[in-house]
Design an enzyme around this catalytic site. Structure first.
Site, PDB file in Angstrom:
ATOM      1  N   GLU A   1      -9.943  -1.783   5.989  1.00 34.17           N
ATOM      2  CA  GLU A   1      -8.842  -2.124   6.866  1.00 34.17           C
ATOM      3  C   GLU A   1      -9.386  -2.484   8.254  1.00 34.17           C
ATOM      4  O   GLU A   1      -8.853  -3.314   8.951  1.00 34.17           O
ATOM      5  CB  GLU A   1      -7.921  -0.896   6.954  1.00 34.17           C
ATOM      6  CG  GLU A   1      -6.530  -1.197   7.379  1.00 34.17           C
ATOM      7  CD  GLU A   1      -5.613   0.004   7.126  1.00 34.17           C
ATOM      8  OE1 GLU A   1      -6.028   0.987   6.483  1.00 34.17           O
ATOM      9  OE2 GLU A   1      -4.472  -0.070   7.583  1.00 34.17           O
TER      10      GLU A   1
ATOM     11  N   GLN B   1       0.843  -1.201   0.000  1.00 35.41           N
ATOM     12  CA  GLN B   1       0.000   0.000   0.000  1.00 35.41           C
ATOM     13  C   GLN B   1       0.877   1.249   0.000  1.00 35.41           C
ATOM     14  O   GLN B   1       1.532   1.551   0.995  1.00 35.41           O
ATOM     15  CB  GLN B   1      -0.879  -0.053   1.248  1.00 35.41           C
ATOM     16  CG  GLN B   1      -1.682   1.186   1.514  1.00 35.41           C
ATOM     17  CD  GLN B   1      -2.770   0.936   2.550  1.00 35.41           C
ATOM     18  OE1 GLN B   1      -3.539  -0.008   2.446  1.00 35.41           O
ATOM     19  NE2 GLN B   1      -2.826   1.760   3.567  1.00 35.41           N
TER      20      GLN B   1
HETATM   21  C1  LIG Z   1       4.548  -0.767  11.363  1.00 32.26           C
HETATM   22  C2  LIG Z   1       3.960   0.210  10.414  1.00 32.26           C
HETATM   23  C3  LIG Z   1       3.582  -0.206   9.145  1.00 32.26           C
HETATM   24  C4  LIG Z   1       3.050   0.699   8.246  1.00 32.26           C
HETATM   25  N1  LIG Z   1       2.711   0.249   6.998  1.00 32.26           N
HETATM   26  C5  LIG Z   1       2.242   1.137   6.083  1.00 32.26           C
HETATM   27  C6  LIG Z   1       1.975   0.707   4.746  1.00 32.26           C
HETATM   28  O1  LIG Z   1       2.142  -0.463   4.397  1.00 32.26           O
HETATM   29  N2  LIG Z   1       1.552   1.617   3.840  1.00 32.26           N
HETATM   30  C7  LIG Z   1       1.350   2.911   4.185  1.00 32.26           C
HETATM   31  O2  LIG Z   1       0.932   3.669   3.333  1.00 32.26           O
HETATM   32  N3  LIG Z   1       1.610   3.366   5.442  1.00 32.26           N
HETATM   33  C8  LIG Z   1       2.066   2.509   6.402  1.00 32.26           C
HETATM   34  N4  LIG Z   1       2.343   2.940   7.671  1.00 32.26           N
HETATM   35  C9  LIG Z   1       2.216   4.362   7.972  1.00 32.26           C
HETATM   36  C10 LIG Z   1       1.075   4.731   8.889  1.00 32.26           C
HETATM   37  O3  LIG Z   1      -0.159   4.629   8.238  1.00 32.26           O
HETATM   38  C11 LIG Z   1       1.342   6.147   9.398  1.00 32.26           C
HETATM   39  O4  LIG Z   1       2.529   6.105  10.133  1.00 32.26           O
HETATM   40  C12 LIG Z   1       0.218   6.674  10.245  1.00 32.26           C
HETATM   41  O5  LIG Z   1      -0.924   6.919   9.474  1.00 32.26           O
HETATM   42  C13 LIG Z   1       0.602   7.944  11.002  1.00 32.26           C
HETATM   43  O6  LIG Z   1       1.153   8.920  10.183  1.00 32.26           O
HETATM   44  P1  LIG Z   1       2.534   9.622  10.561  1.00 32.26           P
HETATM   45  O7  LIG Z   1       3.490   8.534  10.845  1.00 32.26           O
HETATM   46  O8  LIG Z   1       2.847  10.591   9.496  1.00 32.26           O
HETATM   47  O9  LIG Z   1       2.269  10.392  11.915  1.00 32.26           O
HETATM   48  P2  LIG Z   1       1.623  11.843  12.077  1.00 32.26           P
HETATM   49  O10 LIG Z   1       0.372  11.897  11.281  1.00 32.26           O
HETATM   50  O11 LIG Z   1       2.638  12.877  11.849  1.00 32.26           O
HETATM   51  O12 LIG Z   1       1.239  11.790  13.616  1.00 32.26           O
HETATM   52  C14 LIG Z   1       2.156  12.077  14.663  1.00 32.26           C
HETATM   53  C15 LIG Z   1       1.364  12.102  15.982  1.00 32.26           C
HETATM   54  O13 LIG Z   1       0.357  13.117  15.889  1.00 32.26           O
HETATM   55  C16 LIG Z   1      -0.910  12.570  16.130  1.00 32.26           C
HETATM   56  N5  LIG Z   1      -1.899  13.227  15.272  1.00 32.26           N
HETATM   57  C17 LIG Z   1      -1.852  13.459  13.949  1.00 32.26           C
HETATM   58  N6  LIG Z   1      -2.983  14.044  13.536  1.00 32.26           N
HETATM   59  C18 LIG Z   1      -3.776  14.165  14.605  1.00 32.26           C
HETATM   60  C19 LIG Z   1      -5.090  14.664  14.850  1.00 32.26           C
HETATM   61  N7  LIG Z   1      -5.851  15.151  13.861  1.00 32.26           N
HETATM   62  N8  LIG Z   1      -5.570  14.603  16.097  1.00 32.26           N
HETATM   63  C20 LIG Z   1      -4.822  14.104  17.113  1.00 32.26           C
HETATM   64  N9  LIG Z   1      -3.601  13.610  16.956  1.00 32.26           N
HETATM   65  C21 LIG Z   1      -3.083  13.643  15.721  1.00 32.26           C
HETATM   66  C22 LIG Z   1      -0.774  11.116  15.748  1.00 32.26           C
HETATM   67  O14 LIG Z   1      -1.770  10.323  16.371  1.00 32.26           O
HETATM   68  C23 LIG Z   1       0.622  10.807  16.230  1.00 32.26           C
HETATM   69  O15 LIG Z   1       0.576  10.541  17.605  1.00 32.26           O
HETATM   70  C24 LIG Z   1       2.883   2.054   8.596  1.00 32.26           C
HETATM   71  C25 LIG Z   1       3.245   2.472   9.879  1.00 32.26           C
HETATM   72  C26 LIG Z   1       3.799   1.574  10.768  1.00 32.26           C
HETATM   73  C27 LIG Z   1       4.188   2.058  12.137  1.00 32.26           C
END
Ligand SMILES: Cc1cc2nc3c(=O)[nH]c(=O)nc-3n(C[C@H](O)[C@H](O)[C@H](O)COP(=O)(O)OP(=O)(O)OC[C@H]3O[C@@H](n4cnc5c(N)ncnc54)[C@H](O)[C@@H]3O)c2cc1C
Lengths: 381, 412
Positions: free
Chosen positions: B249, B130
């Protein structure tokens, strides 16, 4: 099979009949037990609202759900009684349902129902003609009955004191566990008889009156003796504890629903307070707790209905989980209502008081966890 | 109408026509590993035959692995096949394909796309990944910057960088969201594609994670050419399509039935039973609390499953992932602490690129570290709480400043 494996998959949903029963009880409570009425009733000093009780018992037949049809009841079971308790919890209704229709009825069903002194009270209870209390302290957990505090002589005269009996004040009949001349036994005592005194205590939970029961040579009729008496009381406590989870579920659900409704309407800092994430996350977390409590409460009701070997685990699990959820829901309800939540005229306090005393009733969560440790082979150090 | 009896009969027919191969015993086991253990249908052939018989996912249409049957009846087929020792399609390894790509293709794909992609996806011959998240777009997925520009032939040329892409190193195909119109607000300028991971311009680099291994990757897309025939849904409709993917999902949970102590709590409870010398009163209290929560979570999942099979999907589904993440983290933390000195060690820090997540087979330290991802992957717990609060409880949305601004004008 290991002691930790349940034999069958429980049915965790509500049947159509159960939903119909819920609708009937809910309509009745909306009519007769809205928060203002409940508040007025608890201030009136009456132990419970007799009109409400009559409508619930004679009208809907709710008191006889656990009583077989041939003994004058509805011949339903714990799953249905659980639904009634959910609705009563949602309304914190001052009705002696848990005590009379669940605890006392189950204790009587554990006696020889062929005998008129057992069948008579059961039929009266099922029709709502009388209210009956099992005379044990409200905090007694299943498996936790200590030695009886009442002694019976050979003529059936009872002497002793039982503390903190729920709904004793409004009861016509008391079921009293006592040490008789041939060991433990369960006696029936008319509340109005000579030598019976109930000393009301001021309860934390205004909607469930408590009294110490003092017996001074009161006339008792033996209902069961020895092991049968012990098992009857134990079963009543287990059923009561398992179904109390449904009352806690209903209570928690009201608190959450009401909090969501209020925080959507109340405006501060130019927006509804329910749009602040610090609040909405708390409500979302509570929603998950309530959804989980529903699964735990249904599981207990279903296990009791099927009388499965897993019932003790299901009951302990439901109490260990649902009691804290109800308390948390009521506490969050007060906090998220702000000042108004702290006032007497807002009903939230009734729910907090019920939730907190329900946490002690029929075993604290800690006691039920300790019971689980034995049941699922997780021994203490 | 297909009912349970009909499905049982069809399953029996499948097993009769394609007796599955039994796995050979390990060499040291007692008894002869006779040649008969090798006879029967080859694993992939069996899975293909199962797909063709409509028993892959019974609620899919006929010809696409299903029979248009109620979704709840899948359990009947799965139970019969498991009892017969039939091979499964390794759902842990192909989870993204099964849980996300397949329902999206089914809903938005053309007939040709469905025919091309669904069968090898289901048998596991083709692994999917994905390509959603980007360095600058995680929770705020609609902010993504990967560009797709149409050339004269109508094909799309894609440039950008994706990150945290699980299984990209194994994947043949990817679902991809890219920006096709920067001049409109961010949710409206996206388009959804199927990307061929073997195409020139796709570069997958392992991204090592806190467990030491590289389960996920960075993916660089440089001038990748995607034919228009690999677009899913309309141009500019990518957000709508992505929502289907994200919703699925979470629904995926409902189907699985676990026994008591079936998950991580079972490992912790077993450790407690096996190591009396490590027990303390404090750990006992906390273990019992966790046991209660794990069992209640299991029952809540079971209730959800029963609701689904009655055709009344409850909102509990959106909460299950939250509960699972919290529990996995608490239990695995307890587990490391319980093991005392052993809790100070780690099984293996080698940089590996694993096929999947092994929550049961590896040691407590691995579980503890890997479980940290449960509240981040597939939507963080904070974002899921927002979803529950707004869509389930109906609480007012957060005020937003980004909704009506063209994507190109947003501060970044
Ligand atoms: C093990 C693992 C596998 C993954 N596999 C995939 C994959 O196969 N394909 C893919 O596309 N992605 C994948 N991901 C990515 C995952 O979907 C994202 O890491 C996730 O959506 C969070 O985005 P970010 O890491 O940019 O964090 P951010 O969005 O920057 O968030 C940082 C912090 O801010 C908080 N935050 C953000 N927005 C808000 C809000 N509106 N209100 C309150 N709190 C908020 C979050 O909860 C978090 O605590 C994977 C992640 C992990 C850890």
């Amino acid at each position: 099979m290991s002691p930790t494996t349940p034999a069958a998959t429980p049915d965790l949903l509500y049947s159509e009949e159960e939903e119909a029963l819920r609708a009937a009880v809910r309509a009745l409570l909306a009519d007769r037990a809205d928060p203002a009425t409940v508040l007025a009733a608890v201030e009136s000093g009456r132990p419970h609202d007799p009109d409400l009780w009559r409508a619930l018992t004679a009208g809907i037949g709710a008191a006889g759900l656990l009583v077989p049809e041939k003994l004058g009841g509805q011949g339903a079971g714990p799953r249905e009684a659980a639904v009634v308790l959910e609705e009563l919890g949602r309304a914190v209704a001052p009705a002696p349902y848990l005590t009379s229709a669940v605890l006392a009825v189950t204790a009587l069903l554990g006696c020889d129902t062929g005998r008129p002194e057992v069948a008579g009270p059961l039929a009266a209870l099922a029709e709502g003609r009388t209210v009956c209390a099992l005379a044990v302290p409200l905090p007694t957990a299943p498996g936790g009955t200590g030695p009886a505090t009442v002694r019976a002589d050979a003529a059936g005269a009872l002497t002793g004191r039982i503390t903190s009996v729920a709904d004793a004040a409004g009861a016509g009949l008391l079921l009293v566990p006592a040490d008789g001349p041939d060991g433990p036994a369960l006696y029936a005592v008319q509340a109005a008889a000579d030598g019976v005194r109930s000393e009301p205590v001021t309860p934390l939970d205004l909607t469930r009156p408590l009294a110490h029961v003092v017996l001074d040579g009161a006339a008792g009729r033996p209902l069961a003796r020895g092991e049968q008496a012990r098992v009857a009381v134990e079963r009543a406590l287990r059923t009561g504890a398992g179904l109390l989870a449904s009352e806690q579920l209903g209570l928690a659900e009201w608190c959450l629903t009401e909090t969501v409704r209020y925080t959507r309407e109340r405006t501060q800092f130019g927006r509804p307070i329910g749009s602040f994430q610090a609040l909405k996350h708390r409500m979302a977390a509570l929603w998950l707790d309530v959804a989980s409590a529903r699964a735990a409460a249904r599981n207990a009701a279903d296990a009791l209905a099927g009388d499965t070997p897993d019932a003790p685990v299901a009951v302990a699990l439901a109490q260990a989980y649902c009691a804290p959820v109800a308390v948390r829901a009521a506490e969050e309800c007060i906090q998220l209502h702000g000042g108004i939540g702290m006032t007497w005229e807002h009903p939230a306090h009734l729910f907090l008081k019920r939730a907190k005393s329900d946490e002690l009733a029929l075993g604290t969560p800690g006691r039920h966890r300790a019971a689980l440790a034995g049941l699922v082979d997780l021994a203490a150090p | 109408m297909t009912d349970a009896a009909d499905l049982r009969r069809r399953t029996a027919d499948l097993l009769a026509a394609h007796p599955p191969t039994r796995r050979p015993r390990p060499p040291l086991a007692e008894g002869p590993a006779g040649p008969h253990l090798w006879s029967g249908t080859d694993r992939l052939d069996f899975l293909g035959a199962r797909f063709d018989a409509g028993l892959a996912w019974v609620h899919f249409p006929e010809g696409l692995g299903g029979l248009d049957a109620p979704r709840s009846l899948q359990a009947v087929v799965d139970a019969e096949l498991a009892a017969a020792g039939a091979p499964d399609n390794d759902p842990g390894r192909i989870g993204i394909g099964l849980g996300m790509a397949a329902p999206t293709i089914l809903r938005y794909g053309t007939e040709e796309q469905k025919k091309r992609f669904l069968r090898p996806l289901w048998t596991g011959e083709e692994v999917w990944c994905q390509l959603f998240s980007e360095p600058g777009a995680g929770s705020d997925l609609a902010a993504l910057a990967t560009r797709a520009v149409r050339d004269e032939d109508g094909d799309w040329i894609v440039d950008g960088q994706k990150v945290w892409t699980s299984s990209a190193h194994l994947a043949r195909w990817a679902i991809l969201v890219a920006r096709t119109d920067p001049a409109v607000p961010k949710h409206r300028g996206l388009t959804y594609f199927v990307c061929d991971m073997t195409d020139p311009g796709v570069e997958v680099r392992p991204l090592r994670q806190i467990t030491g291994e590289a389960e996920f990757n960075e993916v660089f897309l440089t001038g990748v050419r995607i034919p228009d025939a690999h677009r899913l849904g309309d141009v500019g409709d990518g957000w709508q399509v992505a929502r289907t993917t994200l919703m699925n999902e979470r629904v995926a949970i409902g189907g699985v039935r676990t026994p008591r102590e079936g998950g991580m709590i079972g490992v912790a409870a077993a450790a407690w039973r096996d190591r009396p010398e490590l027990r303390t009163h404090d750990l006992h209290q906390r273990l019992l609390t966790l046991w209660v929560e794990a069992e209640v979570a299991r029952l809540t999942g079971e209730r959800l499953r029963q609701q689904l099979s009655m055709g009344q999907p409850g909102p509990e589904g959106s909460g299950m992932k939250l509960a699972f993440a919290r529990l996995a983290q608490q239990i695995s933390g307890w587990d490391v602490e319980f093991r005392g000195e052993d809790g100070l060690t780690y099984d293996d820090w080698t940089l590996r690129r694993p096929d999947g997540v092994d929550f049961i087979g590896r040691e407590a330290g691995y579980r503890y570290l890997r479980a940290k991802g449960n509240s981040i992957e597939g939507g963080t717990s904070e974002v899921l709480l927002n979803i529950v609060a707004e869509r389930v409880l109906g609480l007012p949305p957060e005020p937003r400043t980004d909704k009506d601004v063209a994507w190109k004008d947003l501060p970044r």
